[in-house]
Design a protein around this motif. Structure first.
Motif, short mmCIF file in Angstrom:
data_model
loop_
_atom_site.label_atom_id
_atom_site.label_comp_id
_atom_site.label_asym_id
_atom_site.label_seq_id
_atom_site.Cartn_x
_atom_site.Cartn_y
_atom_site.Cartn_z
N GLN A 1 29.75 43.92 60.99
CA GLN A 1 29.61 44.17 59.56
C GLN A 1 28.66 43.14 58.98
N GLN B 1 26.65 51.90 57.89
CA GLN B 1 26.73 50.51 57.45
C GLN B 1 26.35 49.62 58.62
N GLY B 2 25.44 48.70 58.39
CA GLY B 2 25.01 47.81 59.46
C GLY B 2 23.77 48.30 60.18
N ASN C 1 22.55 56.63 58.42
CA ASN C 1 23.19 56.15 57.19
C ASN C 1 24.46 55.36 57.46
N ASN D 1 18.86 51.14 57.34
CA ASN D 1 19.71 51.41 56.19
C ASN D 1 20.03 50.12 55.43
N SER D 2 20.27 49.05 56.18
CA SER D 2 20.68 47.79 55.56
C SER D 2 19.54 47.06 54.88
N PRO E 1 27.04 47.04 51.28
CA PRO E 1 26.28 47.62 52.39
C PRO E 1 25.96 49.08 52.15
N GLY E 2 24.77 49.42 52.46
CA GLY E 2 24.40 50.82 52.34
C GLY E 2 23.93 51.19 50.96
N ARG F 1 22.86 39.17 53.21
CA ARG F 1 21.63 39.93 53.27
C ARG F 1 20.64 39.37 52.26
#
Lengths: 165, 153
Positions: free
Chosen positions: B4, B40-41, B38, B45-46, A85-86, B8
């Protein structure tokens, strides 16, 4: 009594079951049932998919060995198939193309009936050895739902066979 | 509530939602849509790894500030019912509980809204997801946020 399953729809890419609550006396909050994978008579993941021998759904439920819950969830929920992630991708092609190509299903549970005080329906995947000796090495599904006799839900095991979904 | 990403692709984000706490009061969380947080999730950003792909384009679609209707239209397909609307890009959301332990908890639910409407300043002018659910420790649910890009479904 446990939740029971009856196959109501079948394609080379999907198995759909009607889940029926058998009823549990005593005011317990939930009941559960196991959709086994013994290559036996219906309801059974391999047994029900066998009419489409070699099809994606049959290949998926026949993956062996499934040794722990993480593996079971990876193939049946797509859980764990993700790039970090990220992570920032500087190239035009997707990150971790290998993971895009891993066969997997998605499972959905949809309440058909519900009565006051019923819990939500839930479904998880697990390695057969943990809950059903005859399903050892294969994935099984565990459904949690209503303890009220006669309550119903649809359970979909949907093979995710294209990146376009 | 914790969320979370567990899966993806260029067309889908799958989240695992986990309830926290020990009281039977509903909890809500906003999944933001920002280029600056920035987190996560975070939706933008994802999807950065798949820039140019449909889901990344969709989350980057600007919407009218203050318009929940616009957010629901592109993230839930809500009110896209006339014939020309079948060509409008949109996503769908689905919730699949994975673990439930009691019949007393609040059911899981998902909605869309415009970022500033729900207090996420960095998501102003973009759609965000708002998820509500139980606050009983350990209850789990999958949230699928996927691009609905073909008429053949």
């Amino acid at each position: 009594m446990a939740l029971t399953f009856s196959l109501i729809e079948r394609t080379p890419y999907r198995l759909r079951y009607l889940v029926t609550a058998g009823g549990v006396p005593g005011g317990v909050p939930t009941d559960s049932g196991i959709l086994v994978n013994r290559d036996g008579p219906t309801p059974d993941l391999r047994g029900d998919a066998k009419v489409f021998l070699g099809s994606p759904i049959w290949n998926l439920v026949s993956i062996n060995p499934i040794t722990d819950v993480t593996e079971a969830r990876r193939f049946i929920f797509g859980d764990g198939l993700s790039a970090a992630p990220g992570a920032v991708q500087s190239q035009p092609t997707p990150l971790n193309t290998e993971q895009l190509q891993v066969p997997r299903a998605h499972v959905y549970i949809t309440a058909k009936t519900r009565t006051a005080g019923d819990p939500q329906w839930a479904v998880d995947a697990i390695n057969g050895a943990a809950v059903d000796a005859q399903s050892t090495g294969y994935v099984v599904l565990v459904v949690t739902g209503s303890p009220t006799q006669g309550q119903l839900a649809y359970l979909d095991i949907d093979f995710q066979h294209t990146f376009d979904r | 509530m914790i969320y979370q990403i567990v899966e993806r692709t260029p067309y889908r984000l799958r989240f695992l939602l986990t309830a926290e706490g020990d009281i039977l009061v509903p909890q809500c969380v906003v999944i933001p849509n920002s280029d600056t947080l920035n987190l996560q999730g975070d939706l933008r950003n994802s999807t950065r790894a798949y820039l140019g792909y449909p889901l990344a384009n969709l989350v980057r679609t600007p919407i009218t500030v203050g318009s929940q209707a616009a957010a629901r239209r592109i993230f839930l397909g809500d009110t896209l019912v006339t014939v020309p609307d079948i060509e409008v890009p949109r996503a769908h959301c689905k919730l699949t509980p994975r673990k439930v332990t009691t019949n007393l908890e609040c059911p899981w639910a998902v909605d869309a809204n415009e970022g500033s409407n729900v207090g996420v300043v960095d998501s102003t002018g973009f759609a965000v997801l708002v998820v509500c659910g139980p606050s009983l420790e350990g209850e789990e649910c999958y949230l699928d946020f996927y691009y609905e890009h073909t008429f053949d479904r």
